[in-house]
Scaffold this motif. Structure first.
Motif, PDB file in Angstrom:
ATOM      1  N   LEU A 255       0.831  -1.208   0.000  1.00  0.00           N
ATOM      2  CA  LEU A 255       0.000   0.000   0.000  1.00  0.00           C
ATOM      3  C   LEU A 255       0.865   1.257   0.000  1.00  0.00           C
ATOM      4  CD1 LEU A 255      -2.761  -0.994   2.569  1.00  0.00           C
ATOM      5  CD2 LEU A 255      -3.109  -0.553   0.140  1.00  0.00           C
ATOM      6  N   GLY A 256       1.985   1.202   0.724  1.00  0.00           N
ATOM      7  CA  GLY A 256       2.881   2.354   0.803  1.00  0.00           C
ATOM      8  C   GLY A 256       3.625   2.640  -0.473  1.00  0.00           C
ATOM      9  N   SER A 257       3.518   1.721  -1.447  1.00  0.00           N
ATOM     10  CA  SER A 257       4.232   1.916  -2.709  1.00  0.00           C
ATOM     11  C   SER A 257       3.711   3.113  -3.499  1.00  0.00           C
ATOM     12  CB  SER A 257       4.135   0.652  -3.575  1.00  0.00           C
ATOM     13  OG  SER A 257       2.793   0.411  -3.967  1.00  0.00           O
ATOM     14  N   ILE A 258       2.544   3.617  -3.123  1.00  0.00           N
ATOM     15  CA  ILE A 258       1.997   4.794  -3.796  1.00  0.00           C
ATOM     16  C   ILE A 258       2.754   6.053  -3.402  1.00  0.00           C
ATOM     17  CG2 ILE A 258       0.300   5.357  -2.014  1.00  0.00           C
ATOM     18  CD1 ILE A 258      -0.279   5.516  -5.808  1.00  0.00           C
ATOM     19  N   GLY A 259       3.564   5.990  -2.330  1.00  0.00           N
ATOM     20  CA  GLY A 259       4.263   7.165  -1.813  1.00  0.00           C
ATOM     21  C   GLY A 259       5.115   7.908  -2.820  1.00  0.00           C
ATOM     22  N   GLY A 282      10.504   5.263 -14.152  1.00  0.00           N
ATOM     23  CA  GLY A 282      11.412   4.963 -13.049  1.00  0.00           C
ATOM     24  C   GLY A 282      10.653   4.659 -11.776  1.00  0.00           C
ATOM     25  N   ALA A 283       9.625   5.470 -11.480  1.00  0.00           N
ATOM     26  CA  ALA A 283       8.808   5.244 -10.283  1.00  0.00           C
ATOM     27  C   ALA A 283       8.112   3.892 -10.354  1.00  0.00           C
ATOM     28  CB  ALA A 283       7.781   6.358 -10.134  1.00  0.00           C
ATOM     29  N   LEU A 284       7.612   3.545 -11.543  1.00  0.00           N
ATOM     30  CA  LEU A 284       6.928   2.258 -11.728  1.00  0.00           C
ATOM     31  C   LEU A 284       7.885   1.092 -11.482  1.00  0.00           C
ATOM     32  CD1 LEU A 284       4.415   0.668 -12.569  1.00  0.00           C
ATOM     33  CD2 LEU A 284       5.168   0.892 -14.951  1.00  0.00           C
ATOM     34  N   LEU A 285       9.115   1.213 -11.966  1.00  0.00           N
ATOM     35  CA  LEU A 285      10.101   0.151 -11.774  1.00  0.00           C
ATOM     36  C   LEU A 285      10.465  -0.002 -10.297  1.00  0.00           C
ATOM     37  CD1 LEU A 285      12.523   0.772 -14.796  1.00  0.00           C
ATOM     38  CD2 LEU A 285      11.005  -1.191 -14.471  1.00  0.00           C
ATOM     39  N   VAL A 286      10.679   1.129  -9.622  1.00  0.00           N
ATOM     40  CA  VAL A 286      11.008   1.075  -8.196  1.00  0.00           C
ATOM     41  C   VAL A 286       9.875   0.438  -7.404  1.00  0.00           C
ATOM     42  CG1 VAL A 286      11.450   2.450  -6.125  1.00  0.00           C
ATOM     43  CG2 VAL A 286      12.607   3.025  -8.255  1.00  0.00           C
ATOM     44  N   ILE A 287       8.646   0.889  -7.658  1.00  0.00           N
ATOM     45  CA  ILE A 287       7.486   0.358  -6.944  1.00  0.00           C
ATOM     46  C   ILE A 287       7.319  -1.139  -7.215  1.00  0.00           C
ATOM     47  CG2 ILE A 287       4.960   0.423  -6.851  1.00  0.00           C
ATOM     48  CD1 ILE A 287       5.241   3.481  -7.398  1.00  0.00           C
ATOM     49  N   SER A 288       7.494  -1.539  -8.468  1.00  0.00           N
ATOM     50  CA  SER A 288       7.368  -2.957  -8.829  1.00  0.00           C
ATOM     51  C   SER A 288       8.423  -3.796  -8.123  1.00  0.00           C
ATOM     52  CB  SER A 288       7.501  -3.136 -10.346  1.00  0.00           C
ATOM     53  OG  SER A 288       6.509  -2.413 -11.036  1.00  0.00           O
ATOM     54  N   GLY A 289       9.650  -3.276  -8.099  1.00  0.00           N
ATOM     55  CA  GLY A 289      10.733  -4.009  -7.455  1.00  0.00           C
ATOM     56  C   GLY A 289      10.522  -4.168  -5.964  1.00  0.00           C
ATOM     57  N   VAL A 290      10.142  -3.086  -5.290  1.00  0.00           N
ATOM     58  CA  VAL A 290       9.937  -3.147  -3.839  1.00  0.00           C
ATOM     59  C   VAL A 290       8.732  -4.021  -3.500  1.00  0.00           C
ATOM     60  CG1 VAL A 290       9.385  -1.791  -1.785  1.00  0.00           C
ATOM     61  CG2 VAL A 290      11.056  -0.936  -3.422  1.00  0.00           C
ATOM     62  N   THR A 291       7.661  -3.902  -4.300  1.00  0.00           N
ATOM     63  CA  THR A 291       6.467  -4.740  -4.074  1.00  0.00           C
ATOM     64  C   THR A 291       6.801  -6.213  -4.224  1.00  0.00           C
ATOM     65  OG1 THR A 291       5.028  -2.974  -4.899  1.00  0.00           O
ATOM     66  CG2 THR A 291       4.090  -5.178  -4.802  1.00  0.00           C
ATOM     67  N   LEU A 292       7.590  -6.547  -5.252  1.00  0.00           N
ATOM     68  CA  LEU A 292       7.996  -7.935  -5.477  1.00  0.00           C
ATOM     69  C   LEU A 292       8.883  -8.430  -4.329  1.00  0.00           C
ATOM     70  CD1 LEU A 292       8.050 -10.407  -7.381  1.00  0.00           C
ATOM     71  CD2 LEU A 292      10.031  -9.372  -8.511  1.00  0.00           C
ATOM     72  N   ALA A 293       9.755  -7.553  -3.858  1.00  0.00           N
ATOM     73  CA  ALA A 293      10.697  -7.936  -2.797  1.00  0.00           C
ATOM     74  C   ALA A 293       9.986  -8.179  -1.468  1.00  0.00           C
ATOM     75  CB  ALA A 293      11.759  -6.862  -2.621  1.00  0.00           C
ATOM     76  N   THR A 294       8.920  -7.432  -1.206  1.00  0.00           N
ATOM     77  CA  THR A 294       8.242  -7.528   0.092  1.00  0.00           C
ATOM     78  C   THR A 294       7.080  -8.506   0.078  1.00  0.00           C
ATOM     79  OG1 THR A 294       6.897  -5.596  -0.523  1.00  0.00           O
ATOM     80  CG2 THR A 294       8.853  -5.199   0.814  1.00  0.00           C
ATOM     81  N   ARG A 295       6.704  -8.994  -1.093  1.00  0.00           N
ATOM     82  CA  ARG A 295       5.594  -9.938  -1.177  1.00  0.00           C
ATOM     83  C   ARG A 295       6.101 -11.350  -0.921  1.00  0.00           C
ATOM     84  NH1 ARG A 295       2.071  -9.455  -6.403  1.00  0.00           N
ATOM     85  NH2 ARG A 295       1.325  -7.638  -5.250  1.00  0.00           N
ATOM     86  N   LYS A 296       5.406 -12.067  -0.049  1.00  0.00           N
ATOM     87  CA  LYS A 296       5.826 -13.434   0.275  1.00  0.00           C
ATOM     88  C   LYS A 296       5.301 -14.414  -0.766  1.00  0.00           C
ATOM     89  CE  LYS A 296       6.086 -12.636   5.254  1.00  0.00           C
ATOM     90  NZ  LYS A 296       5.602 -13.065   6.588  1.00  0.00           N
TER      91      LYS A 296
END
Length: 296
Positions: A255-259, A282-296
């Protein structure tokens, strides 16, 4: 009407994320009046400290489990590491780079947490984590290059980026080290005590190095410092902790990825910072990467 706990948690995370996302915008507005990083951070903490002190005093009236031996000093040290050292570097970096780039750099801290945990616990970095890291850092690099292209003073952009990267590293270190202490102390108690230690550290730093004179600023700076203290520090610090306790850190991170996106658009709307397709990508790539990293 009684709302479901999950809905309350989601609202807490979204409101907290918006408040945190606005932080860089408020700081950049204050810099337009000539104030520098250290006195602005000191004013932020001066206006924030009464709220955290009030919460700390209220917690003393509750029947909480006493802190284990040494945990109090751990909380003080962690508070100084995060909202003193990390915040000071962040404020300094924002003197040289756009609010959008700053927010994207700060947002990669979950990937740094994964790397630190992998290093200390000797855990193997999975293929999914490698892809997530590649996406996040590629997105940050895109926006960084875009910022370089939009300014003639590339050396300042390099300096600001380096300072915010250091800030992010220290914050990631704080998250790793605080992992065991927060559950034992409780989120509210940890937040109040850690922030109190950070407030004291920042204020003493400012008074020692720059004295009281630099705290005398134009009236608009005080207004912005109050906004920074209350709406961008106190409120989101408790809202985010409340939200995480209800819906979990994984969903909170998603949810915080919208920041970063909020910061990009607020920067364009309020600060007239240019917003381009490259920055959005760039923002889309960062958000995608962090979301993927934090998703179990």
């Amino acid at each position: 009407m009684k709302y479901p706990p999950a809905l309350i948690g989601i609202i807490c995370i979204l409101v907290g994320t918006f408040c945190f996302a606005a932080k860089g915008i408020v700081i950049k507005l204050a810099y337009q009046y000539g104030i520098t990083a250290t006195p602005l951070l000191a004013l932020r903490m001066l206006f924030a400290i009464p709220f955290y002190a009030a919460v700390a005093l209220w917690l003393q009236t509750q029947q909480l489990t006493p802190l284990a031996k040494g945990d109090g000093w751990k909380i003080i040290g962690l508070g100084l590491l995060s909202y003193y050292v990390s915040s000071l570097l962040d404020f300094m970096g924002l003197q040289y780079i756009s609010a959008g780039l700053e927010r994207l750099i700060l947002y990669i801290y979950p990937t740094l947490v994964l790397l630190m945990l992998a290093f200390w616990k000797k855990e193997k970095i999975t293929r999914k984590t490698k892809i997530a890291l590649a996406l996040a850092y590629a997105g940050m690099l895109l926006v960084f290059i875009q910022d370089l292209r939009l300014t003639s003073e590339w050396n300042y952009t390099l300096l600001g980026t380096g300072l915010v990267i250091l800030s992010t590293i220290f914050f990631a270190l704080f998250v790793v080290l605080a992992g065991d202490t927060i559950p034992k102390a409780g989120a509210s108690r940890f937040t109040a005590y850690a922030m109190l230690s950070a407030c004291v550290g920042v204020i003493l730093h400012s008074l020692t190095l720059e004295g009281v004179a630099n705290l005398k600023q134009p009236q608009p700076v005080y207004v912005l410092a109050i906004i920074l203290a209350f709406f961008c520090t106190v409120i989101p610090s408790f809202l985010m902790n409340k939200g995480i306790s209800v819906i979990g850190s994984g969903r909170a991170a998603i949810l915080g990825s919208i920041g970063p996106v909020i910061t990009l658009f607020l920067g364009a709307l309020i600060l007239h910072e240019p917003i381009t397709l490259v920055q959005l990508l760039g923002a889309l790539l960062v958000i995608s990467g962090v979301t993927l990293a934090t998703r179990k």
